[in-house]
Design a protein around this motif. Structure first.
Motif, PDB file in Angstrom:
ATOM      1  N   LYS A  72       0.849  -1.192   0.000  1.00 33.78           N
ATOM      2  CA  LYS A  72       0.000   0.000   0.000  1.00 33.78           C
ATOM      3  C   LYS A  72       0.885   1.242   0.000  1.00 33.78           C
ATOM      4  O   LYS A  72       2.017   1.198   0.465  1.00 33.78           O
ATOM      5  N   PRO A  73       0.358   2.368  -0.493  1.00 34.67           N
ATOM      6  CA  PRO A  73       1.161   3.600  -0.543  1.00 34.67           C
ATOM      7  C   PRO A  73       1.491   4.136   0.845  1.00 34.67           C
ATOM      8  O   PRO A  73       0.808   3.830   1.829  1.00 34.67           O
ATOM      9  N   THR A 222      -4.250   8.733   2.031  1.00 31.33           N
ATOM     10  CA  THR A 222      -3.590   8.377   0.770  1.00 31.33           C
ATOM     11  C   THR A 222      -4.533   8.414  -0.419  1.00 31.33           C
ATOM     12  O   THR A 222      -4.096   8.241  -1.561  1.00 31.33           O
ATOM     13  N   HIS A 225      -6.969   4.247  -4.694  1.00 31.42           N
ATOM     14  CA  HIS A 225      -6.004   3.739  -5.663  1.00 31.42           C
ATOM     15  C   HIS A 225      -6.622   2.666  -6.549  1.00 31.42           C
ATOM     16  O   HIS A 225      -7.571   1.993  -6.145  1.00 31.42           O
ATOM     17  N   SER A 228      -8.807  -0.792  -5.710  1.00 36.25           N
ATOM     18  CA  SER A 228      -9.438  -0.747  -4.391  1.00 36.25           C
ATOM     19  C   SER A 228     -10.937  -0.533  -4.550  1.00 36.25           C
ATOM     20  O   SER A 228     -11.426  -0.185  -5.616  1.00 36.25           O
ATOM     21  N   SER A 236      -6.538   6.468 -10.156  1.00 37.72           N
ATOM     22  CA  SER A 236      -6.373   6.887  -8.762  1.00 37.72           C
ATOM     23  C   SER A 236      -7.040   8.233  -8.509  1.00 37.72           C
ATOM     24  O   SER A 236      -7.155   9.071  -9.405  1.00 37.72           O
ATOM     25  N   THR A 238      -6.008  10.715  -5.902  1.00 39.29           N
ATOM     26  CA  THR A 238      -5.009  11.059  -4.908  1.00 39.29           C
ATOM     27  C   THR A 238      -4.609  12.519  -5.067  1.00 39.29           C
ATOM     28  O   THR A 238      -4.984  13.180  -6.043  1.00 39.29           O
ATOM     29  N   SER A 241      -2.814  12.970  -8.383  1.00 37.40           N
ATOM     30  CA  SER A 241      -3.616  12.947  -9.609  1.00 37.40           C
ATOM     31  C   SER A 241      -4.657  14.059  -9.660  1.00 37.40           C
ATOM     32  O   SER A 241      -4.987  14.561 -10.737  1.00 37.40           O
TER      33      SER A 241
END
Length: 346
Positions: A72-73, A222, A225, A228, A236, A238, A241
């Motif tokens: 995971k990030p 986070t 993504h 998910s 994503s 995020t 992005s």
């Protein structure tokens, strides 16, 4: 099934060609031996609220090494576990909403600067398909949300500022099969027009354990993504992005059928091992580690049934209750004591 076939499956699992389906960092942490606190690059903190008996677990992925280990990030993943969330107890859901509001304020306080004279603008995004019950959490939360951004246009530019209220707006963008557009594309167009300071994205998740369905809420700074959520997003959402910090709030509403069978087999093996006459039955399964057991079961099931996911029979009521709980948590987090002042004085 021959022994060499079993060995081949297990070797494939060890090479990482299969992946246990979970969107919860907490469950990813639990897949490691020990309590998970010994993972390099990962910081773990757990505590419990005495009144509501809510267990909170914070998993912080600090660096690339931790991100690789967890899959995971980097960022903070906060999980609220409350078994009574599955019950229709309005008072208890109110307590959870208060706890959720505290944690939203804490996490967003680290993501944006909250200034009394420069109240931020927040866009709430309800992800998912409103026509598919397990995936309808996001749109339902939006249906309960009390937005405020439009009040400035109705009652004057100083209306919100005079009352210490931020501009809250919301959108349920649907899914690509309904709109022909990626959610990210829709949001980028909206962001370019309203310029929010923060996005709060609500999504339905997939869990590894049946007991977490409808009883667990995950918050993460986070964002969302690819892969998910129940809808398995392709792009994503995020800060990188979208150009705006994204706080994701999710609740698991489905679990993989292979995970259910795995839990059932594990329970059966434990029972058999406690009886002298059946102690040896299934001992070869017991000798495998949990990941190997799961991958073997998945390899047996999916050729017959495909990647099947299961949801509880009362999911409609559960999602309905949780949508109110999450929307109220957002209200309390962003409006606090000023939430009663959403209309002009006469």
């Amino acid at each position: 099934m021959q022994e060499h076939e079993v060995v081949e499956m297990l070797n494939t699992a060890e090479q990482g060609q299969f992946e246990v389906r979970t969107d919860l960092a907490l469950e990813q942490k639990e897949s490691f031996q020990g309590d998970g606190g010994e993972i390099s690059g990962v910081k773990l903190k757990e505590w419990r609220r005495q009144k509501s008996q809510v267990k909170l677990t914070e998993v912080k992925i600090l660096n690339d090494q931790g991100a690789q280990a967890m899959g995971k990030p980097k960022g903070t993943y906060l999980t609220l576990e409350a078994d009574r969330l599955s019950k229709g107890d309005d008072e208890y859901h109110s307590e959870i909403a208060e706890e959720l509001a505290r944690q939203i304020r804490r996490l967003t306080g680290e993501m944006i600067n909250w200034k009394r004279n420069a109240l931020p603008s927040i866009l709430v995004v309800g992800l998912g398909n409103a026509s598919v019950t397990p995936d309808s959490l996001g749109p339902r939360v939006l249906g309960n949300l009390q937005v405020t951004r439009h009040l400035e246009g109705q009652y004057g530019d100083s209306f919100l500022k005079d009352r210490g209220l931020l501009a809250l707006s919301g959108i349920a963008p649907g899914v690509m099969a309904q709109t022909g557009m990626e959610t990210a594309e829709i949001l980028m167009g909206i962001i370019s027009q309203i310029h929010p300071d923060l996005i709060i994205a609500i999504d339905a998740l997939a869990a590894r354990s049946v007991r977490r369905l409808g009883t667990t809420i995950q918050l993460t700074d986070t964002g969302i993504h690819p892969g998910s959520g129940v809808g398995n997003h392709r792009h994503s959402l995020t800060k990188e992005s979208m150009g705006v910090p994204v706080l994701a709030i999710g609740v698991p509403t489905v679990v993989g059928a292979a995970a259910i069978v795995h839990d059932t087999v594990s329970a059966l093996v434990r029972v058999l091992s406690q009886n002298d006459s059946t102690k040896g039955t299934g001992s070869w399964i017991e000798e495998m580690d949990p990941d190997q057991q799961y991958q073997l079961i998945r390899e047996l099931l999916e050729p017959e049934f495909g990647p099947l996911y299961v949801t509880p029979p009362d999911i409609d009521q559960s999602v309905k209750q949780l949508s109110f709980t999450i929307s109220e948590g957002i209200h309390q987090a962003v409006f606090a004591r000023n939430s009663q002042s959403l209309r002009p004085e006469k």
